[in-house]
Design an enzyme around this catalytic site. Sequence first.
Site, PDB file in Angstrom:
ATOM      1  N   ASN A   1       6.337   9.213  -0.867  1.00  0.00           N
ATOM      2  CA  ASN A   1       6.225   7.771  -0.678  1.00  0.00           C
ATOM      3  C   ASN A   1       7.498   7.173  -0.093  1.00  0.00           C
ATOM      4  O   ASN A   1       7.453   6.271   0.750  1.00  0.00           O
ATOM      5  CB  ASN A   1       5.874   7.093  -2.000  1.00  0.00           C
ATOM      6  CG  ASN A   1       4.379   7.113  -2.265  1.00  0.00           C
ATOM      7  OD1 ASN A   1       3.598   7.536  -1.418  1.00  0.00           O
ATOM      8  ND2 ASN A   1       3.977   6.679  -3.442  1.00  0.00           N
TER       9      ASN A   1
ATOM     10  N   CYS B   1       2.461   1.100  -5.202  1.00  0.00           N
ATOM     11  CA  CYS B   1       3.085   2.425  -5.158  1.00  0.00           C
ATOM     12  C   CYS B   1       4.364   2.466  -4.340  1.00  0.00           C
ATOM     13  O   CYS B   1       5.443   2.704  -4.884  1.00  0.00           O
ATOM     14  CB  CYS B   1       2.085   3.452  -4.619  1.00  0.00           C
ATOM     15  SG  CYS B   1       0.718   3.796  -5.761  1.00  0.00           S
TER      16      CYS B   1
END
Length: 451
Positions: free
Chosen positions: A226, A278
């Site tokens: 991420n 996220c």
Amino acid sequence: MNTPGSLPPLTVSVIGCGYLGAVHAAAMAELGHRVIGLDVDAQRVAALSAARPPFHEPGFAELLTRTVASGRLTFTTDYADLAGADVHFLALGTPQRADGLGADLGMIESALDSLVPLLAARGGARTLIAGKSTVPVGTARRLHARVAGIAGATVVWNPEFLREGFAVSDTLRPDRLVYGLADPAGAEAEHEVALLDRVYAPMLATSIPRKVYSLESAELVKVSANSFLATKISFINAISELCDITGADVADVAEAIGMDDRIGRKFLRAGVGFGGGCLPKDLRGLISRAGELGAVDSFAFLRDIDAINTGRREYMLRRARAALGDSLEGRRVAVLGAAFKPDTDDVRDSPALDIAVRLVGEGADVSITDPAALANVRARFPSLHAIEDVEEALAGAELVLLLTEWPLYRELDPARAGTLVAARRLIDGRNVLDLAAWRRAGWDASGLGRR
């Protein structure tokens, strides 16, 4: 001997039934397991038990309906109902702490507190606690130590890689499975891997890659992925600002550098930045954990990545002010999109919603519309003028901002839209429109870093 696709089903629990957990629970039932989803929110449990999705996710309603009707998927608020499970998946939220950048692990700690008595009562039967949540590196090792004295119980980490909007396909057809074990070379590793292989047997039968790592490596895989994606997004957004200054076109730059297979094309579309539950949280969590572990200097660049991303929201406001003569006071602005991305109703840390709120703060008369997220918008900001119909939202607008790239907005007819607004001014904050077509229809249309 059983082939991977013919191994007998298991009893599986999924603790936490938000986006991750509810989809994972239904997917595990689809694979043939008996699944019990647990959540502390009784209303959410009631909705899921009635096969009513509590959030918007393409394909999930059909999957939920099918698996609940099969009898393989049930939901509960009572930990006692999980006593017979062979594997407990932890799919709980790890939101950013209110007092810093790190992750709040309270929900995971509470879940383990409730699980420990059940594990002890299993009489030594093999049971896995498999973490799905994104956590600071070192968390799984600490949780593993908490259950180390309970015969048959162990903690493994099995990170998820689902994307909102693609959660069902990402869960049922992932591009890899990662198992994190306390001791990948130890005596228990074979049994731990075998039990996880039984969970994912139908997937493994289709040759999905499966990697076995340490707990720490498995924890770092997701947060590293991420943070790397966030870096690509912020990089191209920084380049787009330079393109605005110089007259270059960021789409041309992205196209050319994306042809280099060391870089790749994905996540190189400039816009107003990333959001959701996220990427921002995981980026900040990695910064925080690196600092705790003494790697402050090596991760200082991630603070810049985060700053570039949040700065895109102010940059869009500057563009809106410039389009309306440097003042937003009393000006009508239509905002197309509220969710942080299309195909979801999630407005957590949404650039679109944040920009709309900031516009209102500067005195603009804002109408915001979204195909799926307006209920969440109204719950968070009841004073915002949230409108279901896109044409109603456009009516009388002096400036239109496209901030979430829903197909509905990408496919708008510029000629028709031009008959609804008070002035044909448009800023494409996602760089998805054919600006030439909008300009031919008489619009003063621009993107971010686009010519």
